[in-house]
Scaffold this active site. Structure first.
Site, PDB file in Angstrom:
ATOM      1  N   THR A   1      13.433  39.553   1.753  1.00  0.00           N
ATOM      2  CA  THR A   1      13.827  38.682   2.864  1.00  0.00           C
ATOM      3  C   THR A   1      13.339  39.203   4.217  1.00  0.00           C
ATOM      4  OG1 THR A   1      15.694  37.999   1.525  1.00  0.00           O
ATOM      5  CG2 THR A   1      15.767  37.397   3.844  1.00  0.00           C
TER       6      THR A   1
ATOM      7  N   HIS B   1      24.618  39.527  -8.127  1.00  0.00           N
ATOM      8  CA  HIS B   1      23.849  39.934  -9.313  1.00  0.00           C
ATOM      9  C   HIS B   1      24.677  40.858 -10.198  1.00  0.00           C
ATOM     10  CE1 HIS B   1      19.810  38.331  -8.948  1.00  0.00           C
ATOM     11  NE2 HIS B   1      19.767  38.648  -7.667  1.00  0.00           N
TER      12      HIS B   1
ATOM     13  N   ASP C   1      18.582  31.758   0.921  1.00  0.00           N
ATOM     14  CA  ASP C   1      17.273  31.567   0.305  1.00  0.00           C
ATOM     15  C   ASP C   1      17.386  30.931  -1.075  1.00  0.00           C
ATOM     16  OD1 ASP C   1      18.587  33.854  -0.520  1.00  0.00           O
ATOM     17  OD2 ASP C   1      16.794  35.106  -0.544  1.00  0.00           O
ATOM     18  N   HIS C   2      18.562  31.035  -1.687  1.00  0.00           N
ATOM     19  CA  HIS C   2      18.829  30.500  -3.030  1.00  0.00           C
ATOM     20  C   HIS C   2      20.295  30.772  -3.314  1.00  0.00           C
ATOM     21  CE1 HIS C   2      19.339  34.518  -4.567  1.00  0.00           C
ATOM     22  NE2 HIS C   2      18.315  34.853  -3.792  1.00  0.00           N
TER      23      HIS C   2
ATOM     24  N   SER D   1      13.747  35.751  -4.192  1.00  0.00           N
ATOM     25  CA  SER D   1      13.921  35.832  -2.744  1.00  0.00           C
ATOM     26  C   SER D   1      12.611  35.992  -1.977  1.00  0.00           C
ATOM     27  CB  SER D   1      14.823  37.012  -2.380  1.00  0.00           C
ATOM     28  OG  SER D   1      16.100  36.809  -2.903  1.00  0.00           O
TER      29      SER D   1
ATOM     30  N   ASP E   1      12.340  45.020   1.443  1.00  0.00           N
ATOM     31  CA  ASP E   1      12.848  44.028   0.498  1.00  0.00           C
ATOM     32  C   ASP E   1      12.394  42.626   0.928  1.00  0.00           C
ATOM     33  OD1 ASP E   1      14.167  43.177  -1.768  1.00  0.00           O
ATOM     34  OD2 ASP E   1      16.161  43.222  -0.877  1.00  0.00           O
TER      35      ASP E   1
ATOM     36  N   ASP F   1      23.869  38.580  -2.187  1.00  0.00           N
ATOM     37  CA  ASP F   1      23.037  38.417  -3.385  1.00  0.00           C
ATOM     38  C   ASP F   1      23.130  39.621  -4.320  1.00  0.00           C
ATOM     39  OD1 ASP F   1      20.635  37.232  -4.875  1.00  0.00           O
ATOM     40  OD2 ASP F   1      19.862  39.184  -4.258  1.00  0.00           O
TER      41      ASP F   1
HETATM   42 ZN   LIG Z   1      17.660  36.225  -2.376  1.00  0.00          ZN
END
Ligand SMILES: [Zn+2]
Ligand SMILES: *[C@@H]1O[C@H](CO)[C@@H](O)[C@H](O)[C@H]1NC(C)=O
Ligand SMILES: *[C@@H]1O[C@H](CO)[C@@H](O)[C@H](O)[C@H]1NC(C)=O
Ligand SMILES: *[C@@H]1O[C@H](CO)[C@@H](O)[C@H](O)[C@H]1NC(C)=O
Ligand SMILES: *[C@@H]1O[C@H](CO)[C@@H](O)[C@H](O)[C@H]1NC(C)=O
Ligand SMILES: *[C@@H]1O[C@H](CO)[C@@H](O)[C@H](O)[C@H]1NC(C)=O
Ligand SMILES: *[C@@H]1O[C@H](CO)[C@@H](O)[C@H](O)[C@H]1NC(C)=O
Length: 663
Positions: free
Chosen positions: A286, A448, A489-490, A225, A284, A444
């Site tokens: 982002t 995970h 972002d992904h 990220s 973090d 996200d």
């Molecule tokens: Zn991310």
């Protein structure tokens, strides 16, 4: 603008000599012994500031051993515009020749070398030219000459971009890790179908334009990220864990060559207001990549200092702090081991005129005229599902942002933070407008953890925030002047493949019998999550499911996972931890016996040192509404999102409008 297919022939021949997809590389962007950073194929906004680093590598041992490990310190470098005469870098940019730097680093050539602990050692000679810019659109060739006769070249393109502003404001929503599959699943949970037709839709479903962006890092096809956010914000790809820089091989994470970000450009060129809102900790990747320039996303304290004071230890754009900064992560603000130099960053922000809010009541009462800092918990926000449905889970947390023992009380949600941010930014931006980034971070984080309910709850919170933002902009009469972009972002390899009868699954003893609870195709059925109807408000409002724990739930899974148990259905006691170590202190993960004890075992597909799922390759969607919306249709690279926004904001200044050169 069409993507460049230039030098296709050159690229093909070059790639023949390099094995593709290696686990380890000496330096990802530098297949030869001479490195130009920014490397080949990079693009720039006219006038965007950046640093240029050259490195010459002398591998001392290993398969590339060269020149007895003595790096050429007499290398030279030139730049030429179009087919023009090459000039030395110092002459071209009218800079003094920088002093030579040297260092040594090591890397492993493959997994066998890593196991055998035989790193290859590389000596380096390097120079860095700080804070330059290219103002004229066109093609540039940068050439590094070294080891008497070796050459490394980089083709750079300065894009011809608009200087005219088409949107006054931009609101950029990022659903971290959010894919089309997740959006589809969230719609299924929260919206009712009759005979296959939805009776209500997501706010996202109503956006007029959708595109696709490719999320690869500069030197790997799976991104993290940090560098993916950085690509969206700067138009420059980078390496995993890096942001706002091209990763060099030096040991210092802060000395890498930097690139200017969208908020640095926007402040410098238009003096607009800007803000960041996130349900993650503010340091973090982002939120922090808007201002961060570091090879390591883990330098949390220093990155918060950069957000407030700009880059202070190298010549760089002078930046005031954000107008709005709302999120979690009190660890970097409370004086102590988590903050930069142990300082109290609540006090540092207050000194610069910020209102400080530590809860939702204080946030809504904060002045819209002052710069605003809001830190509402330690670490990441508890997720929407725990904040709204399983509230008793909040009491177990020790996350009070004031540093007191106990749990954070009176937390705002993404919606409250985003709407307040718009009030402050609209007031402070005035005629110059504003830029807001608002992140739903735990899509996200919970993907995970393989906790799909918590991830999708946060996706629905994002969608609800987008719906409320459109209303808010309408009320303020600025909807027509505001570009809204929603992207990710992904992704993660998540999808739904049927439904699961949790009653049947829990009643069965054997793992193989439990799996028969999954209904596929004609047995996938209708979801019982569907209860919210348009206009009917439950405790969490319409557009969310009323019942998060029905008998029949979605059967979903991930393309990549650690060993774990699956039982489908929501975890009422808090976020999942699918895998655990057996031996204390080891990083060898197995099924966590405490997670979903009624479930069946699913053996992992990931390396055994991974405790969670990982990011995946998929392209991610881009939704656009407002001025310039049509530019966002089609398939393009993540850096193009930056160029499209920059074009709409008229950031392509081909002029020399730099306030000072910092010397
Ligand atoms: Zn991310
Ligand atoms: C390179 O040399 C170092 C000692 O300087 C040694 O530890 C390492 O194993 C060597 N690597 C290889 C690939 O031979
Ligand atoms: C500045 O760089 C030095 C090392 O070059 C590093 O120790 C320090 O943390 C950096 N500070 C900030 C605010 O980035
Ligand atoms: C919220 O913050 C205000 C101002 O800091 C404080 O007076 C109030 O007690 C806080 N409320 C809660 C519920 O913590
Ligand atoms: C491992 O750590 C836990 C606490 O975290 C402790 O209860 C347990 O005794 C430890 N086991 C061993 C083998 O050290
Ligand atoms: C999981 O893998 C282990 C070996 O690591 C094996 O003993 C076990 O049978 C596997 N379980 C399933 C459900 O595939
Ligand atoms: C930028 O400034 C330099 C020197 O001040 C000048 O030579 C050059 O023409 C300028 N470029 C543009 C695009 O204005």
């Amino acid at each position: 603008m069409l993507p460049k297919l230039r030098s296709a022939v050159v690229c093909l021949t070059a790639s023949l000599s390099i094995a593709s997809g290696q686990t380890f590389r000496r330096l990802g962007t530098c297949p030869e012994l001479g490195c130009v950073l920014p490397p080949d194929q990079q693009e720039f906004l006219p006038g965007q500031q950046f640093d240029i680093r050259f490195e010459v590598h002398a591998p001392k041992n290993g398969s590339e051993a060269f020149n007895n490990g003595v790096a050429d310190e007499k290398f030279t470098a030139t730049i030429a515009k179009g087919g023009g005469r090459p000039k030395s870098i110092a002459d071209f940019f009218k800079l003094k020749e920088p002093t030579l730097e040297t260092w040594t680093f090591s890397w492993h050539e493959d997994l066998f070398a890593q196991e055998a602990k035989t790193p290859s050692i590389v000596n380096v000679a390097s120079k860095i030219y700080r804070r330059v810019a290219l103002y004229e659109p066109g093609e540039y060739t940068v050439t590094l000459n070294y080891y008497s006769g070796k050459k490394t070249t980089a083709q750079w393109t300065v894009r011809p971009l608009a200087t005219k502003k088409k949107a006054k404001n931009v609101v950029f929503f990022i659903g971290d890790g959010m894919t089309t599959n997740m959006i589809t699943a969230a719609r299924l949970l929260a919206h009712k179908t009759v005979n296959g037709k939805y009776q209500s839709l997501l706010a996202l479903d109503k956006f007029p334009v959708v595109g696709h962006q490719m999320s690869h890092s500069i030197d790997t096809f799976i991104t993290d990220s940090a560098n993916s956010a950085s690509a969206l914000y700067s138009g420059h790809k980078s390496t995993v864990n890096a942001m706002g820089v091209y990763a060099d091989s030096s040991p210092d994470p802060f000395d890498d060559p930097k690139v200017e970000t969208i908020v640095e450009l926007l402040k410098r060129i238009w003096g607009s207001a800007w803000g960041a809102v996130s349900t993650a900790f503010l340091a973090d990747a982002t939120p922090i990549a808007l201002t961060g320039h570091s090879r390591s996303r883990y330098t949390y304290g220093a990155l918060i200092d950069q957000a407030l004071n700009g880059v202070s230890n190298y010549s760089w754009t002078k930046m005031d702090g954000p107008d709005v900064y709302f999120g979690g992560g009190a660890e970097q603000f409370l004086p102590g081991s988590g903050s930069y130099q142990g300082k109290d960053y609540y006090a540092e922000f207050a000194k610069k005129g910020y209102s400080i809010s530590l809860n939702n009541t204080a946030l809504s009462a904060a002045s819209n005229r002052d710069k605003a800092l809001g830190v509402f918990c330690r670490s990441n926000f508890p997720v929407w599902l725990d904040r709204n449905i399983f509230k008793e889970n909040l009491d177990k947390l020790n996350n009070d942002p004031s540093g007191a023992k106990g749990s954070a009380k009176d937390l705002p949600g993404l919606k409250e933070m985003t709407l307040k941010a718009i009030d402050v930014l609209h007031t402070r931006g005035g005629q110059q407008g504003f830029f807001l980034m608002s992140e739903a971070a735990s899509i996200d984080k919970q993907m995970h953890a393989l906790d799909y309910d918590r991830a999708l709850g946060d996706l629905l919170e994002l969608d609800d925030t987008i719906r409320a933002t459109i209303e808010k902009l309408k009320q303020l009469r600025i909807l027509d002047d505001t570009l809204i972009v929603v992207s990710a972002d992904h992704g993660h390899g998540f999808d739904v493949f049927g439904s699961a009868d949790t009653k049947y699954l829990n009643a069965k003893e054997d793992d193989r019998d439990k799996r028969n609870a999954v209904g596929v195709y004609e047995n996938s059925g209708l979801s019982q999550y569907v209860v919210a109807q348009p206009g009917v408000s439950y405790n969490t409002g319409p557009n969310f499911p009323l019942n998060w724990d029905p008998r029949y739930v979605i059967a979903a899974g991930m393309g990549a996972n650690p060993d774990h148990r699956e039982a489908y259905g929501v975890d009422k006691t808090g976020p999942r931890s699918p895998a655990a170590t057996i031996v204390n202190g080891s990083s060898d993960y197995y099924v966590n016996p405490k997670d979903k004890p009624n479930g069946f075992v699913v053996n992992g597909t990931l390396p055994t040192d991974q405790s969670q799922g990982v990011h995946s390759l998929t392209d991610v969607p881009v939704y656009a509404l407002g001025p310039c919306q049509d530019a966002f249709g089609g398939t393009y690279n993540n850096i193009d999102v930056f160029y499209k926004i920059a074009d709409c904001l008229g950031l392509g200044h081909g002029t020399n409008k730099t306030e000072d050169r910092g010397k």
